[in-house]
Design an enzyme around this catalytic site. Sequence first.
Site, PDB file in Angstrom:
ATOM      1  N   LEU A  33       0.816  -1.221   0.000  1.00  0.00           N
ATOM      2  CA  LEU A  33       0.000   0.000   0.000  1.00  0.00           C
ATOM      3  C   LEU A  33       0.850   1.272   0.000  1.00  0.00           C
ATOM      4  CD1 LEU A  33      -2.648  -1.200   2.612  1.00  0.00           C
ATOM      5  CD2 LEU A  33      -2.736  -1.387   0.119  1.00  0.00           C
ATOM      6  N   HIS A  34       0.456   2.233  -0.829  1.00  0.00           N
ATOM      7  CA  HIS A  34       1.178   3.511  -0.902  1.00  0.00           C
ATOM      8  C   HIS A  34       0.185   4.664  -0.737  1.00  0.00           C
ATOM      9  CE1 HIS A  34      -0.458   3.677  -4.917  1.00  0.00           C
ATOM     10  NE2 HIS A  34       0.147   2.540  -5.241  1.00  0.00           N
ATOM     11  N   GLU A  35       0.672   5.882  -0.926  1.00  0.00           N
ATOM     12  CA  GLU A  35      -0.186   7.057  -0.668  1.00  0.00           C
ATOM     13  C   GLU A  35      -1.468   7.048  -1.507  1.00  0.00           C
ATOM     14  OE1 GLU A  35       3.273   7.798  -0.932  1.00  0.00           O
ATOM     15  OE2 GLU A  35       3.654   9.583   0.315  1.00  0.00           O
ATOM     16  N   HIS A  37      -3.225   4.415  -2.380  1.00  0.00           N
ATOM     17  CA  HIS A  37      -4.195   3.556  -1.671  1.00  0.00           C
ATOM     18  C   HIS A  37      -4.724   4.259  -0.422  1.00  0.00           C
ATOM     19  CE1 HIS A  37      -1.620   0.302  -3.612  1.00  0.00           C
ATOM     20  NE2 HIS A  37      -2.812   0.090  -4.105  1.00  0.00           N
ATOM     21  N   GLN A  61      -4.296 -11.319 -13.978  1.00  0.00           N
ATOM     22  CA  GLN A  61      -4.072 -10.066 -14.695  1.00  0.00           C
ATOM     23  C   GLN A  61      -2.610  -9.838 -15.070  1.00  0.00           C
ATOM     24  OE1 GLN A  61      -5.744  -7.807 -11.223  1.00  0.00           O
ATOM     25  NE2 GLN A  61      -4.223  -6.288 -11.791  1.00  0.00           N
ATOM     26  N   ASP A 150      -4.565   5.441 -12.549  1.00  0.00           N
ATOM     27  CA  ASP A 150      -4.827   4.383 -13.522  1.00  0.00           C
ATOM     28  C   ASP A 150      -6.233   4.600 -14.075  1.00  0.00           C
ATOM     29  OD1 ASP A 150      -4.981   2.177 -15.060  1.00  0.00           O
ATOM     30  OD2 ASP A 150      -4.324   0.761 -13.523  1.00  0.00           O
ATOM     31  N   LYS A 184       2.368  10.509  -7.484  1.00  0.00           N
ATOM     32  CA  LYS A 184       3.024   9.570  -6.568  1.00  0.00           C
ATOM     33  C   LYS A 184       2.904   8.158  -7.126  1.00  0.00           C
ATOM     34  CE  LYS A 184       2.873  12.186  -2.408  1.00  0.00           C
ATOM     35  NZ  LYS A 184       3.389  12.202  -1.070  1.00  0.00           N
ATOM     36  N   SER A 185       3.997   7.432  -7.021  1.00  0.00           N
ATOM     37  CA  SER A 185       3.998   6.054  -7.507  1.00  0.00           C
ATOM     38  C   SER A 185       5.125   5.313  -6.812  1.00  0.00           C
ATOM     39  CB  SER A 185       4.254   6.051  -9.024  1.00  0.00           C
ATOM     40  OG  SER A 185       4.745   4.800  -9.433  1.00  0.00           O
ATOM     41  N   ARG A 187       6.955   3.390  -8.136  1.00  0.00           N
ATOM     42  CA  ARG A 187       8.060   3.278  -9.100  1.00  0.00           C
ATOM     43  C   ARG A 187       8.985   4.495  -9.069  1.00  0.00           C
ATOM     44  NH1 ARG A 187       3.909   0.878 -12.222  1.00  0.00           N
ATOM     45  NH2 ARG A 187       4.291  -1.350 -12.331  1.00  0.00           N
TER      46      ARG A 187
HETATM   47  O1  PAF Z   1      -5.292  -1.789  -9.264  1.00  0.00           O
HETATM   48  C1  PAF Z   1      -5.051  -2.884  -8.727  1.00  0.00           C
HETATM   49  O2  PAF Z   1      -4.332  -2.975  -7.747  1.00  0.00           O
HETATM   50  C2  PAF Z   1      -5.678  -4.148  -9.299  1.00  0.00           C
HETATM   51  O3  PAF Z   1      -5.767  -4.083 -10.671  1.00  0.00           O
HETATM   52  C3  PAF Z   1      -7.051  -4.482  -8.675  1.00  0.00           C
HETATM   53  C4  PAF Z   1      -8.091  -3.418  -8.985  1.00  0.00           C
HETATM   54  C5  PAF Z   1      -6.926  -4.632  -7.174  1.00  0.00           C
HETATM   55  C6  PAF Z   1      -7.579  -5.802  -9.247  1.00  0.00           C
HETATM   56  O4  PAF Z   1      -6.717  -6.855  -8.957  1.00  0.00           O
END
Ligand code: PAF
Length: 289
Positions: A33-35, A37, A61, A150, A184-185, A187
């Site tokens: 988790l980052h800023e 999230h 995915q 995103d 912010k990322s 990366r």
């Molecule tokens: O953005 C993400 O972290 C993922 O694509 C998600 C939405 C949790 C689905 O796995």
Amino acid sequence: MEVIKSVNLLKERTEQIRQSGRQIGFVPTMGYLHEGHQALMENARKANDVLVVSIFVNPLQFGQGEDFDTYPRDEQRDKQLAEDHKVDILFLPDVEEMYPNKPVIEMKVACRVDVLCGRSRNGHFDGVVTVLTKLFHLVQPHRVYFGLKDAQQAAVVDALVKDLNFPLEVVPVSTVREEDGLAKSSRNVYLSKEERLEAKEIYQALQLGRQLVIDGEKNPDTVVKEVEDFINKHTHGKIDYVEMLTFPELTTFDLVTGQVILAVAVQFEKARLIDNVIFDQNGHISERL
Ligand code: PAF
């Protein structure tokens, strides 16, 4: 905070919550988790009675050669951050729990994926909508939160929810930025000192593009060209794409007449940065799904 690893237990809990009339906000994540999230959790915490966060690195995915095995994981730190953000339920299933058998049903995203990052990630969004469909059924949220960094994912989730009539609201959350504008990322740590200085120019380039629209430029090709020139002039990064599309439909157009996204991806030596701005025909920031 209750940590739940079992699908059945999660279903039981969320059914109880729904029956008691409380509203559920949901933030699906792949952890680390980052800023970004944290902003999603803060928004969800404010608008709902119960906050559910999931952490699940979804193998469906990841394409061939992508980093599923090496995807960063730090469960202890994530748990602490979730506690700090007053998460009520942290759902932490393993792959066996989510996919006990090879899926019989395959989902396919038909539109909004052959542009931007989706162009080079064949099948990625099919995996995203599959896992989200499962999670939405399990969590039964009233609202789900997605970051606009995103924006393509947010646009695809918007289509998933509308096309399949999920009874929930998708809440888009603005990109969190450093003081100089860099999105912010996780990366960003891979940027060298010099690249970090240059990276702020990406946001400047996006602002330049938006300013052109404010000043009356309605032709997307002209805007894209100016943005490309700016990035090439101010950074050593290699442009992967600069695209201007309708949002959230993600289609090409001839003249700016409604809400659009101006999005870029730039490859630096060890980090590929993406960023975007979403605005209306007058250049005003508008982030509607
Ligand atoms: O953005 C993400 O972290 C993922 O694509 C998600 C939405 C949790 C689905 O796995």
